[in-house]
Design a protein around this motif. Sequence first.
Motif, PDB file in Angstrom:
ATOM      1  N   ALA A  57     -10.336   0.424   1.441  1.00 43.29           N
ATOM      2  CA  ALA A  57      -9.540  -0.095   0.325  1.00 43.29           C
ATOM      3  C   ALA A  57      -8.609  -1.207   0.780  1.00 43.29           C
ATOM      4  O   ALA A  57      -8.309  -2.128   0.019  1.00 43.29           O
ATOM      5  CB  ALA A  57      -8.723   1.034  -0.297  1.00 43.29           C
ATOM      6  N   LEU A  58      -8.144  -1.135   2.013  1.00 43.73           N
ATOM      7  CA  LEU A  58      -7.208  -2.117   2.566  1.00 43.73           C
ATOM      8  C   LEU A  58      -7.689  -2.498   3.957  1.00 43.73           C
ATOM      9  O   LEU A  58      -8.008  -1.632   4.761  1.00 43.73           O
ATOM     10  CB  LEU A  58      -5.801  -1.511   2.647  1.00 43.73           C
ATOM     11  CG  LEU A  58      -4.699  -2.402   3.201  1.00 43.73           C
ATOM     12  CD1 LEU A  58      -4.419  -3.564   2.248  1.00 43.73           C
ATOM     13  CD2 LEU A  58      -3.429  -1.589   3.427  1.00 43.73           C
ATOM     14  N   TRP A 104      -3.400 -10.329   5.382  1.00 41.52           N
ATOM     15  CA  TRP A 104      -3.169 -11.766   5.559  1.00 41.52           C
ATOM     16  C   TRP A 104      -3.421 -12.556   4.289  1.00 41.52           C
ATOM     17  O   TRP A 104      -2.648 -13.449   3.946  1.00 41.52           O
ATOM     18  CB  TRP A 104      -4.062 -12.315   6.673  1.00 41.52           C
ATOM     19  CG  TRP A 104      -3.619 -11.883   8.019  1.00 41.52           C
ATOM     20  CD1 TRP A 104      -4.090 -10.809   8.736  1.00 41.52           C
ATOM     21  CD2 TRP A 104      -2.606 -12.478   8.822  1.00 41.52           C
ATOM     22  NE1 TRP A 104      -3.427 -10.704   9.923  1.00 41.52           N
ATOM     23  CE2 TRP A 104      -2.512 -11.733  10.005  1.00 41.52           C
ATOM     24  CE3 TRP A 104      -1.764 -13.578   8.669  1.00 41.52           C
ATOM     25  CZ2 TRP A 104      -1.610 -12.045  11.017  1.00 41.52           C
ATOM     26  CZ3 TRP A 104      -0.875 -13.890   9.683  1.00 41.52           C
ATOM     27  CH2 TRP A 104      -0.808 -13.129  10.832  1.00 41.52           C
ATOM     28  N   THR A 105      -4.515 -12.239   3.601  1.00 41.38           N
ATOM     29  CA  THR A 105      -4.936 -13.102   2.482  1.00 41.38           C
ATOM     30  C   THR A 105      -4.870 -12.433   1.121  1.00 41.38           C
ATOM     31  O   THR A 105      -4.977 -13.125   0.109  1.00 41.38           O
ATOM     32  CB  THR A 105      -6.379 -13.602   2.709  1.00 41.38           C
ATOM     33  OG1 THR A 105      -7.271 -12.475   2.707  1.00 41.38           O
ATOM     34  CG2 THR A 105      -6.502 -14.365   4.023  1.00 41.38           C
ATOM     35  N   GLY A 106      -4.712 -11.122   1.074  1.00 41.39           N
ATOM     36  CA  GLY A 106      -4.741 -10.416  -0.209  1.00 41.39           C
ATOM     37  C   GLY A 106      -3.409  -9.868  -0.648  1.00 41.39           C
ATOM     38  O   GLY A 106      -3.339  -8.999  -1.523  1.00 41.39           O
ATOM     39  N   ARG A 107      -2.337 -10.371  -0.078  1.00 39.51           N
ATOM     40  CA  ARG A 107      -1.021  -9.809  -0.374  1.00 39.51           C
ATOM     41  C   ARG A 107      -0.621  -9.977  -1.833  1.00 39.51           C
ATOM     42  O   ARG A 107      -0.001  -9.097  -2.410  1.00 39.51           O
ATOM     43  CB  ARG A 107       0.021 -10.409   0.563  1.00 39.51           C
ATOM     44  CG  ARG A 107      -0.308 -10.000   2.003  1.00 39.51           C
ATOM     45  CD  ARG A 107       0.793  -9.939   2.973  1.00 39.51           C
ATOM     46  NE  ARG A 107       2.055  -9.401   2.571  1.00 39.51           N
ATOM     47  CZ  ARG A 107       2.382  -8.107   2.583  1.00 39.51           C
ATOM     48  NH1 ARG A 107       1.492  -7.199   2.936  1.00 39.51           N
ATOM     49  NH2 ARG A 107       3.585  -7.708   2.248  1.00 39.51           N
ATOM     50  N   ALA A 108      -1.003 -11.084  -2.449  1.00 33.48           N
ATOM     51  CA  ALA A 108      -0.637 -11.288  -3.863  1.00 33.48           C
ATOM     52  C   ALA A 108      -1.305 -10.236  -4.747  1.00 33.48           C
ATOM     53  O   ALA A 108      -0.676  -9.707  -5.673  1.00 33.48           O
ATOM     54  CB  ALA A 108      -1.016 -12.692  -4.315  1.00 33.48           C
ATOM     55  N   ALA A 137       0.842  -1.204   0.000  1.00 30.76           N
ATOM     56  CA  ALA A 137       0.000   0.000   0.000  1.00 30.76           C
ATOM     57  C   ALA A 137       0.878   1.256   0.000  1.00 30.76           C
ATOM     58  O   ALA A 137       0.564   2.231  -0.693  1.00 30.76           O
ATOM     59  CB  ALA A 137      -0.947   0.000   1.190  1.00 30.76           C
ATOM     60  N   ALA A 138       1.977   1.227   0.734  1.00 29.80           N
ATOM     61  CA  ALA A 138       2.897   2.367   0.745  1.00 29.80           C
ATOM     62  C   ALA A 138       3.486   2.593  -0.641  1.00 29.80           C
ATOM     63  O   ALA A 138       3.683   3.736  -1.061  1.00 29.80           O
ATOM     64  CB  ALA A 138       4.008   2.139   1.775  1.00 29.80           C
ATOM     65  N   VAL A 139       3.764   1.520  -1.360  1.00 29.20           N
ATOM     66  CA  VAL A 139       4.278   1.630  -2.729  1.00 29.20           C
ATOM     67  C   VAL A 139       3.266   2.380  -3.597  1.00 29.20           C
ATOM     68  O   VAL A 139       3.636   3.283  -4.356  1.00 29.20           O
ATOM     69  CB  VAL A 139       4.599   0.245  -3.326  1.00 29.20           C
ATOM     70  CG1 VAL A 139       4.851   0.334  -4.832  1.00 29.20           C
ATOM     71  CG2 VAL A 139       5.796  -0.377  -2.621  1.00 29.20           C
ATOM     72  N   VAL A 140       2.000   2.025  -3.488  1.00 36.86           N
ATOM     73  CA  VAL A 140       0.967   2.672  -4.304  1.00 36.86           C
ATOM     74  C   VAL A 140       0.884   4.164  -3.986  1.00 36.86           C
ATOM     75  O   VAL A 140       0.856   5.001  -4.896  1.00 36.86           O
ATOM     76  CB  VAL A 140      -0.403   1.986  -4.097  1.00 36.86           C
ATOM     77  CG1 VAL A 140      -1.526   2.785  -4.731  1.00 36.86           C
ATOM     78  CG2 VAL A 140      -0.374   0.560  -4.657  1.00 36.86           C
ATOM     79  N   LEU A 156      -7.020   4.728  -0.689  1.00 34.45           N
ATOM     80  CA  LEU A 156      -6.162   4.462   0.470  1.00 34.45           C
ATOM     81  C   LEU A 156      -6.070   5.673   1.400  1.00 34.45           C
ATOM     82  O   LEU A 156      -6.063   5.529   2.620  1.00 34.45           O
ATOM     83  CB  LEU A 156      -4.756   4.058   0.016  1.00 34.45           C
ATOM     84  CG  LEU A 156      -4.636   2.660  -0.573  1.00 34.45           C
ATOM     85  CD1 LEU A 156      -3.310   2.501  -1.304  1.00 34.45           C
ATOM     86  CD2 LEU A 156      -4.799   1.602   0.503  1.00 34.45           C
ATOM     87  N   VAL A 157      -5.986   6.854   0.835  1.00 35.85           N
ATOM     88  CA  VAL A 157      -5.804   8.060   1.626  1.00 35.85           C
ATOM     89  C   VAL A 157      -7.113   8.538   2.256  1.00 35.85           C
ATOM     90  O   VAL A 157      -7.121   9.043   3.382  1.00 35.85           O
ATOM     91  CB  VAL A 157      -5.175   9.178   0.756  1.00 35.85           C
ATOM     92  CG1 VAL A 157      -5.138  10.505   1.499  1.00 35.85           C
ATOM     93  CG2 VAL A 157      -3.774   8.773   0.329  1.00 35.85           C
TER      94      VAL A 157
END
Length: 144
Positions: free
Chosen positions: A102-103, A109-113, A55-58, A93-94
């Motif tokens: 959004a997150l 846990w399950t949506g990292r991919a 999320a930080a990357v986005v 996200l913001v």
Amino acid sequence: MEQLEQPEAELWDSRRHWFENRQEDYARAGSVAVSEQSAALTLDLQACFCAGAWAAVVVLAAIIVESQAEASKLRRGAPADDLRWLRALRNRLVHEDRGAPALTIEDQWTGRADWEKNARRAVLIVFKVMYARPDRELGGEARG
């Protein structure tokens, strides 16, 4: 919890190589001048990417795109669909929608991919904008 632990060296290196190889590919194609701030923020972007802070990357990617677009005066260094997608995800996200965030913790846990795919797409958009050429034809969405 994977996202709170330091990635294994092999995973970090794999992510670092992916990031640096994509950056080299786009940089080789030529560009207008990359702004100092965009270049500096890209170092943090790479660190977040290697750490798996998706999320930080986005969010950082969206900041870099805006910074570079302003500095270069190229408003469309990447296809409009890519820019809309990145801006919309960053805004989600913001600006939290408490009814449909959004997150979520579950995503961690399950949506990292899926979040990793989002992060990779965001990084590619950054490189399209940072290394855009005014004479290059825009086309296709960032994938990968």
